[in-house]
Scaffold this active site. Structure first.
Site, PDB file in Angstrom:
ATOM      1  N   GLU A 135       6.367  26.631  56.747  1.00 39.02           N
ATOM      2  CA  GLU A 135       7.484  27.257  56.012  1.00 39.02           C
ATOM      3  C   GLU A 135       8.809  26.957  56.713  1.00 39.02           C
ATOM      4  O   GLU A 135       9.677  27.822  56.839  1.00 39.02           O
ATOM      5  CB  GLU A 135       7.291  28.783  55.927  1.00 39.02           C
ATOM      6  CG  GLU A 135       5.966  29.202  55.332  1.00 39.02           C
ATOM      7  CD  GLU A 135       5.819  30.709  55.182  1.00 39.02           C
ATOM      8  OE1 GLU A 135       6.825  31.452  55.302  1.00 39.02           O
ATOM      9  OE2 GLU A 135       4.678  31.156  54.944  1.00 39.02           O
ATOM     10  N   ASN A 138      -1.777  32.027  59.540  1.00 40.48           N
ATOM     11  CA  ASN A 138      -0.390  31.578  59.380  1.00 40.48           C
ATOM     12  C   ASN A 138       0.546  32.697  59.828  1.00 40.48           C
ATOM     13  O   ASN A 138       0.320  33.878  59.515  1.00 40.48           O
ATOM     14  CB  ASN A 138      -0.193  31.293  57.874  1.00 40.48           C
ATOM     15  CG  ASN A 138       1.088  30.587  57.538  1.00 40.48           C
ATOM     16  OD1 ASN A 138       1.364  29.513  58.083  1.00 40.48           O
ATOM     17  ND2 ASN A 138       1.880  31.155  56.632  1.00 40.48           N
ATOM     18  N   HIS A 195      10.253  29.607  60.742  1.00 45.82           N
ATOM     19  CA  HIS A 195      11.535  30.174  60.282  1.00 45.82           C
ATOM     20  C   HIS A 195      12.436  30.339  61.507  1.00 45.82           C
ATOM     21  O   HIS A 195      12.431  31.381  62.167  1.00 45.82           O
ATOM     22  CB  HIS A 195      11.308  31.520  59.582  1.00 45.82           C
ATOM     23  CG  HIS A 195      10.567  31.387  58.292  1.00 45.82           C
ATOM     24  ND1 HIS A 195      11.072  30.667  57.221  1.00 45.82           N
ATOM     25  CD2 HIS A 195       9.354  31.850  57.900  1.00 45.82           C
ATOM     26  CE1 HIS A 195      10.200  30.708  56.221  1.00 45.82           C
ATOM     27  NE2 HIS A 195       9.147  31.405  56.613  1.00 45.82           N
ATOM     28  N   GLU A 230       0.398  36.563  58.770  1.00 54.51           N
ATOM     29  CA  GLU A 230       1.198  37.516  59.545  1.00 54.51           C
ATOM     30  C   GLU A 230       0.400  38.747  59.995  1.00 54.51           C
ATOM     31  O   GLU A 230       0.799  39.879  59.765  1.00 54.51           O
ATOM     32  CB  GLU A 230       2.443  37.924  58.734  1.00 54.51           C
ATOM     33  CG  GLU A 230       3.289  36.712  58.367  1.00 54.51           C
ATOM     34  CD  GLU A 230       4.492  37.034  57.474  1.00 54.51           C
ATOM     35  OE1 GLU A 230       4.756  38.220  57.225  1.00 54.51           O
ATOM     36  OE2 GLU A 230       5.158  36.077  57.030  1.00 54.51           O
ATOM     37  N   ASP A 278      12.343  26.342  58.012  1.00 55.70           N
ATOM     38  CA  ASP A 278      13.779  26.340  57.694  1.00 55.70           C
ATOM     39  C   ASP A 278      14.527  26.758  58.956  1.00 55.70           C
ATOM     40  O   ASP A 278      13.973  27.416  59.834  1.00 55.70           O
ATOM     41  CB  ASP A 278      14.167  27.205  56.472  1.00 55.70           C
ATOM     42  CG  ASP A 278      13.546  28.583  56.435  1.00 55.70           C
ATOM     43  OD1 ASP A 278      13.255  29.151  57.501  1.00 55.70           O
ATOM     44  OD2 ASP A 278      13.369  29.120  55.324  1.00 55.70           O
TER      45      ASP A 278
END
Ligand code: 9MR
Length: 370
Positions: free
Chosen positions: A279, A214, A250, A173, A281
């Site tokens: 990651e 990432n 996300h 990030e 979701d």
């Protein structure tokens, strides 16, 4: 919705058959008919990772240390998935709580769990602006001091987990939404060169491990993913060791499906780096209903298909696999239901959508992709 208990149990039968009945009983795996165990090898339903493996990929789920005590959850993760990522155990505040004092207890616990269950392990994360220890964020550091702290942290952690993780999220990030660099303590003190330095130090500590950048909100083509594209292109030109780009994934139904997802993966792959959903979701405004769960399933299928369409998309990791353990309700009040399994570890429509997409790619002649 299909039969979660059945799929779980058939996989459990495989373990029981392999272990022998006594060992299975000792592990609490009993409870299925013996005849079932005998025929199981021929009829076991394929797990997500079984299917992903047939396409040359992995299917993983994150796990946080306290979740290992939830044995039903940990067992299902260990059977259905082929890879895991520690949710928190390898972050700086966990691994170097005092300057120069390292604690790998939580990370080692995940390593042991992964080994016991035959899971590959992604390392997450060496460098992030969140979950830094207080001694680091409250200190005032000269560039030389911070460079030495960062180098020591990366070198020590990567050496400790050498041979145990197959990839590292080296820098997490590091970009803002508009594609400028995030003003973290590292950027403000060291300038943008800290990213190449971090990659070089990680490579020196473990020349075989795959090194990733990432981030979230990089699934669509836009200013933020453009910034990573430019950065990775430059790192490659400068011969800095960079192996992959992790798209956290996300997503949220209310914000729309990321446009150009497949094309985005393809342009990074064309830079000769791997890509992965790290990651994943897909949350929604609660309560969930049939329409939202159907849309969510469609999104999971689209993400799976996008990865399957790009040869260098090496795998998908969901950020926890069940609504039972998810970071979302605490961070986004009123949102949730983001994972393919519900709170009771039953399959949601999303599970079937992922399974179907993987099965279609795994079955010849559709197994070829690229
Ligand atoms: O899942 C993690 C959660 O347990 C922590 O409380 C949170 C703290 O920021 O970090 C979560 O994981 C994050 C990941 O490390 C980086 N991308 C965003 C994830 C969700 O916040």
């Amino acid at each position: 919705m299909t039969l979660p208990v059945q799929r779980t149990r058939t996989r459990t039968c495989a373990r029981a058959a392999a272990l022998g009945l006594t060992a299975a009983l000792a592990l609490g795996l009993a409870g299925m008919p013996a005849a079932h165990a005998g025929t199981e090898r021929h009829h076991r339903a394929a797990t997500l990772d079984d299917l992903a493996q047939k396409t040359g990929r992995y299917y993983g789920s994150a796990v946080d240390n306290p979740e290992l005590a939830d044995t039903a959850y940990a067992d299902l993760l260990g059977t259905e998935f082929g890879a895991t990522t520690p949710g928190n155990a390898m972050k700086w505040e966990s691994t170097e709580p005092q300057r120069g004092v390292f604690d790998f207890t939580a990370g080692d616990e995940i390593v042991n769990y992964a080994r016991a269950n035959g899971l590959k392990l992604r390392g997450h994360t060496l460098l992030w602006h969140n979950q830094l220890p207080g001694w680091l964020t409250s200190g005032t550091w000269t560039p030389d001091e911070l460079r030495s702290i960062l180098k020591n942290h990366i070198t020590t952690e990567v050496k400790h987990f050498k041979g145990k993780v197959f990839a590292w999220d080296v820098a997490n990030e590091i970009m803002n939404e508009d594609g400028t660099y995030r003003e973290s303590i590292f950027y403000k003190t060291l300038g943008p060169g800290y990213i190449a330095d971090a990659l070089r130090w990680a490579h020196a500590a473990d020349p075989k491990v795959k090194l990733y950048l990432n981030d979230y909100n990089v699934e669509a083509i836009g200013p933020k993913s453009d910034a990573y594209y430019t950065l990775i292109k430059q790192l490659k030109a400068d011969r800095v060791p960079i192996d992959g780009f992790g798209l956290q994934g996300h997503l949220a139904l209310q914000y729309g499906f990321p446009s150009g997802l497949k094309e985005n993966l393809q342009r990074f792959a064309a830079l000769r780096v791997d890509v992965a959903f790290t990651e994943l979701d897909i949350r929604m405004n609660l309560p969930s209903d049939t329409a939202k769960l159907t849309q969510q399933a469609d999104w999971y299928r689209q993400v799976t298909d996008a990865c399957l369409a790009v040869k260098r998309c090496v795998g998908i990791t969901v950020w926890g696999y069940s609504d039972r353990h998810s970071w979302i309700p605490a961070v986004f009040p009123g949102e949730g239901a983001a994972l393919p399994w519900d709170e009771n570890l039953a399959h949601k429509p999303a599970y079937d959508a992922i399974h179907d997409a993987l099965a279609a790619a795994a079955a010849p002649p559709h197994g070829k992709n690229g």
